[in-house]
Every structure is written in C-alpha cells, then in structure tokens.
Scaffold this active site. Sequence first.
Site, mmCIF file in Angstrom:
data_model
loop_
_atom_site.group_PDB
_atom_site.id
_atom_site.type_symbol
_atom_site.label_atom_id
_atom_site.label_comp_id
_atom_site.label_asym_id
_atom_site.label_seq_id
_atom_site.Cartn_x
_atom_site.Cartn_y
_atom_site.Cartn_z
ATOM 1 N N GLY A 171 -7.985 0.789 -4.306
ATOM 2 C CA GLY A 171 -7.458 -0.379 -3.575
ATOM 3 C C GLY A 171 -6.199 -0.960 -4.194
ATOM 4 C CB VAL B 223 -6.181 -9.702 -0.566
ATOM 5 C CG1 VAL B 223 -5.852 -11.082 -1.128
ATOM 6 C CG2 VAL B 223 -5.400 -8.633 -1.319
ATOM 7 C CE LYS C 114 3.972 -6.703 -6.022
ATOM 8 N NZ LYS C 114 3.133 -5.651 -6.594
HETATM 9 N N1 LIG Z 1 -4.683 -4.935 -2.434
HETATM 10 C C1 LIG Z 1 -4.089 -5.547 -3.469
HETATM 11 O O1 LIG Z 1 -4.435 -5.329 -4.634
HETATM 12 C C2 LIG Z 1 -2.968 -6.499 -3.218
HETATM 13 C C3 LIG Z 1 -2.513 -6.770 -1.946
HETATM 14 N N2 LIG Z 1 -1.504 -7.664 -1.757
HETATM 15 C C4 LIG Z 1 -1.050 -7.957 -0.408
HETATM 16 O O2 LIG Z 1 -2.110 -8.563 0.313
HETATM 17 C C5 LIG Z 1 -2.009 -8.237 1.690
HETATM 18 C C6 LIG Z 1 -3.334 -7.647 2.158
HETATM 19 O O3 LIG Z 1 -3.585 -6.465 1.450
HETATM 20 P P1 LIG Z 1 -5.034 -5.774 1.465
HETATM 21 O O4 LIG Z 1 -6.087 -6.782 1.456
HETATM 22 O O5 LIG Z 1 -4.972 -4.751 0.381
HETATM 23 O O6 LIG Z 1 -5.006 -5.051 2.897
HETATM 24 P P2 LIG Z 1 -6.234 -4.337 3.639
HETATM 25 O O7 LIG Z 1 -5.619 -3.218 4.433
HETATM 26 O O8 LIG Z 1 -7.330 -4.043 2.711
HETATM 27 O O9 LIG Z 1 -6.761 -5.462 4.659
HETATM 28 C C7 LIG Z 1 -6.040 -5.890 5.782
HETATM 29 C C8 LIG Z 1 -6.928 -6.778 6.627
HETATM 30 O O10 LIG Z 1 -6.167 -7.334 7.672
HETATM 31 C C9 LIG Z 1 -6.722 -6.986 8.940
HETATM 32 N N3 LIG Z 1 -5.606 -6.673 9.819
HETATM 33 C C10 LIG Z 1 -4.540 -5.889 9.528
HETATM 34 N N4 LIG Z 1 -3.701 -5.861 10.585
HETATM 35 C C11 LIG Z 1 -4.261 -6.654 11.531
HETATM 36 C C12 LIG Z 1 -3.889 -7.010 12.847
HETATM 37 N N5 LIG Z 1 -2.757 -6.565 13.394
HETATM 38 N N6 LIG Z 1 -4.692 -7.835 13.538
HETATM 39 C C13 LIG Z 1 -5.847 -8.268 13.004
HETATM 40 N N7 LIG Z 1 -6.251 -7.964 11.748
HETATM 41 C C14 LIG Z 1 -5.455 -7.154 11.048
HETATM 42 C C15 LIG Z 1 -7.630 -5.807 8.703
HETATM 43 O O11 LIG Z 1 -8.694 -5.861 9.647
HETATM 44 P P3 LIG Z 1 -9.917 -4.817 9.649
HETATM 45 O O12 LIG Z 1 -10.700 -5.154 8.404
HETATM 46 O O13 LIG Z 1 -10.674 -5.130 10.863
HETATM 47 O O14 LIG Z 1 -9.296 -3.478 9.594
HETATM 48 C C16 LIG Z 1 -8.102 -6.076 7.258
HETATM 49 O O15 LIG Z 1 -9.222 -6.934 7.285
HETATM 50 C C17 LIG Z 1 -0.817 -7.286 1.805
HETATM 51 O O16 LIG Z 1 0.321 -8.040 2.156
HETATM 52 C C18 LIG Z 1 -0.653 -6.736 0.383
HETATM 53 O O17 LIG Z 1 0.666 -6.365 0.087
HETATM 54 C C19 LIG Z 1 -0.948 -8.363 -2.796
HETATM 55 C C20 LIG Z 1 -1.377 -8.155 -4.077
HETATM 56 C C21 LIG Z 1 -2.382 -7.164 -4.392
HETATM 57 N N1 LIG Z 2 0.348 -2.062 -4.288
HETATM 58 C C1 LIG Z 2 0.564 -3.148 -5.162
HETATM 59 C C2 LIG Z 2 -0.546 -4.146 -4.959
HETATM 60 C C3 LIG Z 2 -0.151 -5.482 -5.279
HETATM 61 O O1 LIG Z 2 0.869 -6.027 -4.959
HETATM 62 C C4 LIG Z 2 0.572 -2.659 -6.604
HETATM 63 O O2 LIG Z 2 0.220 -1.506 -6.827
HETATM 64 O O3 LIG Z 2 0.973 -3.413 -7.497
#
Ligand SMILES: NC(=O)C1=CN([C@@H]2O[C@H](COP(=O)(O)OP(=O)(O)OC[C@H]3O[C@@H](n4cnc5c(N)ncnc54)[C@H](OP(=O)(O)O)[C@@H]3O)[C@@H](O)[C@H]2O)C=CC1
Ligand SMILES: N[C@@H](CC=O)C(=O)O
Length: 444
Positions: A184, A13, A202
């Site tokens: 993803g 994201v 949700k």
């Molecule tokens: N993926 C999706 O389709 C959707 C996701 N979401 C929500 O969005 C949020 C993010 O999801 P997503 O992007 O998939 O997650 P990812 O695992 O792809 O990315 C997480 C990011 O956060 C960084 N990170 C995680 N923990 C730490 C920490 N303790 N300190 C510093 N950096 C940290 C990671 O760093 P590094 O890159 O260095 O590892 C990475 O860049 C979640 O809450 C998820 O539920 C909501 C809707 C849809």
């Molecule tokens: N893991 C979730 C991602 C978004 O919230 C899903 O599959 O819908």
Amino acid sequence: MAFKVGLLGLGTVGTGTADILLNPSQRHPLLKELEIHRVGVRSLDKARTVNLPPELLTTDLESIVTDPEVDIVVEVIGGLEPARSLILQAIAHGKHVVTANKAVIARYNDEIFTAATDAGVYVLIEAAVAGGIPVIEPLKQSLCANRLQTITGIVNGTTNYILSRMQSEGSDFNAVLADAQQLGYAEADPTADVDGFDAADKIAILASLAFGGRIKLEEVHREGIRQITAADITYADKLGFVIKLLATAKRDNPTFDEALNSDQLQVRVHPTLVPKDHPLASINGVFNAVLIEGDPVGQVMFFGPGAGSGPTASAVVSDILNIAAILKVERGSAVQANGKPLLDPLLACSHQHYCTIAPIEELETRFYARVLAEDSPGVIGRLGTCFGQHNVSLESVVQIGLRDNRAEIVVITHHVREGNFRQALQEIKAVDAIADIPSTLRVL
Ligand SMILES: NC(=O)C1=CN([C@@H]2O[C@H](COP(=O)(O)OP(=O)(O)OC[C@H]3O[C@@H](n4cnc5c(N)ncnc54)[C@H](OP(=O)(O)O)[C@@H]3O)[C@@H](O)[C@H]2O)C=CC1
Ligand SMILES: N[C@@H](CC=O)C(=O)O
Ligand code: NA
C-alpha cells in the site's frame, strides 16, 4: 455539538482515518466531538475492514460536499478528477477541507487556495507530504520565525523502499516494486513514484511553504530511479555512498536583497549519491525524512513513516482536529464558564488531573554491570546464581581482563524488573569474592 466529517474515500488512507475517528480512547479529547457523517466510495459492494453503518456509505460524492450538515470534507480518493472538482465544490459550500492529495495540491494550489481564502475556509494538507511526519505544520508554525534556506528530503517511500532493498539484498527492481504496491505504499500508477512525479509534487508544496510563493510544477527538475542498476549501487557503496532519490529546494542566493528582488530558487528531484555519514543516508525502507535548514535554527530533521494507512491517517486526523479546534472557539459562545475567552483546545492546556508515574523499581529494562572480583574459580557462577535467585536473566557475561589484580567482569541482562536487579546487586556486593561494582547502566 459534534463536528461532522464527510469522508471521500475509504481506501488505504480513508480506512486509517475512519479507524482513528471511531476509536478516540486515549487520544486527544476533542476527537470525541468528531462524527463521521457520510462516506463516499466508488463501490458499495466492496468488503471493508472498518466497521461503519452501511447507510453512511454512498457513491454520490457530490451529495457529501454539498451536504449542509457537513463541517469538514476529507478528500482521500486520490487522482486529479473528480478530486479537484469535489474540493472546489466543498469550498464553495463553505466546508473546510483536509486532503492527502499532493497531486491535486501541487497542480491546482493557485485555484484551490484562492477559492479557500475567498470563502474563508481552511484547506489543510499535512498528509500530502511525507505521510505521518509532521512537516507542513512545522513549516507553517513552529519554524515560522526562521529565514529558511534549504529543504532536502527523502519524500517518496516507495522509491526509498526499492533503493534500500536493492542496496541490502541486491534485489531486482520489479520484484521490489511489486512488494511496495502490495504493502500500500505505491500510488495506483507506480509511475508517479518511480519516475519522481510524486516527489516533485511534494517538494513543490514544501518549497512553496518554505519560500512563500507558488511554484510551477513544470519548472521543477525531475528524474526518477528506473535507470539505477545494482552496479551503480555497488560502486557507490565502494566509494562510501548510498543512492537516494532526493528532493531539494533551496535559495540560490542566501543573501537575498528584498529591494532588488534577487531571489531565485532551485527545486529539483533526482537520484543522488549521499555520503554514508550524512543523516539522510541511514533513512531506509518506506521511511521518509526531511532536513530543513534555517536561520537562526540551523538544521532540523523530521523522520518517520511517509506512507501507509495508519501513519497517513495520523496526519489527516491531526488536520481535522486543527479545524475542529478553530470551529470550537468560533462556536463556543466565545467565553469559558469563568467568563474568560474560550481558548483553542489544541494550543491551551486543558489537563487538570495528575498522571500516575510508575516507580523506577517497576521499570523493565536491560542492564549493564561492571564487576571487580577475585580471579578465582566459581566467581562467575556465584554471580549467575545471585542474579538468577532474583529472577534476573543474563544475556551475556564476559571477563574482560584484570584491573588492579582483580578480574573485570561485564554482565548484560535481558529485560528485567529494576527492583529485582537492585536486590541482586545488594546480595552480590556482600559476596566475599566481589570487590566492587564500579558501574551499572541501563541498556536500550
Ligand atoms: N497510501 C498512502 O500511503 C498515501 C496516500 N496518500 C494520498 O492519499 C490519497 C488516497 O490514497 P489511498 O488511500 O492510498 O487510495 P486508495 O486507492 O487505497 O483508496 C481510494 C478510495 O477512494 C475511493 N474512490 C476513488 N475514486 C473514486 C471516485 N471517483 N468516486 C468515488 N470513490 C472513489 C475508492 O473507493 P472504493 O473503495 O469503492 O474503490 C477508495 O475507497 C491519494 O491522494 C494519495 O496520494 C498520501 C500519503 C500516503
Ligand atoms: N506513494 C507515496 C505514498 C505517499 O505519499 C510514497 O511512496 O511515498
Ligand atoms: Na506529513
């Protein structure tokens, strides 16, 4: 003056969000006033697909949420901690917050929204439910005149993707789950998706917005999809149903009496047999849909991509823009050049130029034409030649039968320029063997 964004997370994201912020062209003009000030990640060595100056990246996320220059903190690291603490710290430092983190919001909404109200800052969460589909803002704004009765949604993309592929291919649960993770869609720990925790988070958030009270997550009934087998899917299919993981929130008593405080909600997540002709039955793959019933609006359905980098970032950035618009009004010395109050740039009409509309002759589409002709050899050939001479390529030509002793021929074209199609028709009408062209329609 630019509005400075502190981005926590540069994963699925976060990368999508940075990509929009770095490419404002042809999007809302307010985007050009946003600047990525700092980005917090876990690893500085990881290869990134988004082109950011390396000095913006840090592993010190606290330094971002406390940075006096940051206006808006975007939390997209996921998980409960340190996400919760960072959000609270950002609020305590007077930052507005945008988050996609439904797990944190569903569990700590009381703590977070109370702190935000006390600090006079916004916490916006459009991406937290149904990814790119606008559903939080419609509940807060566009539908706010309604007495809401029911919300029924497919709000987890991963489980819908798994169930859809099990349905269409008879595939094995684990193989499909691995694909969803690779694409993803799934959470880092897919238990959250498969066992219904993500959908429960949700629907708790949606219920809270729709019914105007906080929801205790432990009171949300939750079942996942692990127990669904190919046999269940086959039998359901034979009986005219598909199996979907539905999240439902509804008022038990639609004739709520405020004086008696007789209100009670049902909030639940479980696999459900959905009749094939129900609007939610045709929502397949990673798509989500949320069906809302209210008085007096009736039923409205929101449909779209519930997960994935770009779609989720679309919701994140719209929240950032909403906050930037409010800040712009607050900071804009309160008046426009004409002395009138400065308006919110997202709500006011600020366009002054006319758009250029393409003439209909330039439209490229498919066409249907019904032609009445003499039933004699060579007529279909003549039709084909006329169309061909005007660069109109045909997808199909069918002689359906006879009407008034004339052959009824139906033609479907490929995508062609409307101007060329019209010229071809003119020429065809002049052919002796052609009696009439009673109808032409555009084909989607
Ligand atoms: N993926 C999706 O389709 C959707 C996701 N979401 C929500 O969005 C949020 C993010 O999801 P997503 O992007 O998939 O997650 P990812 O695992 O792809 O990315 C997480 C990011 O956060 C960084 N990170 C995680 N923990 C730490 C920490 N303790 N300190 C510093 N950096 C940290 C990671 O760093 P590094 O890159 O260095 O590892 C990475 O860049 C979640 O809450 C998820 O539920 C909501 C809707 C849809
Ligand atoms: N893991 C979730 C991602 C978004 O919230 C899903 O599959 O819908
Ligand atoms: Na959304």
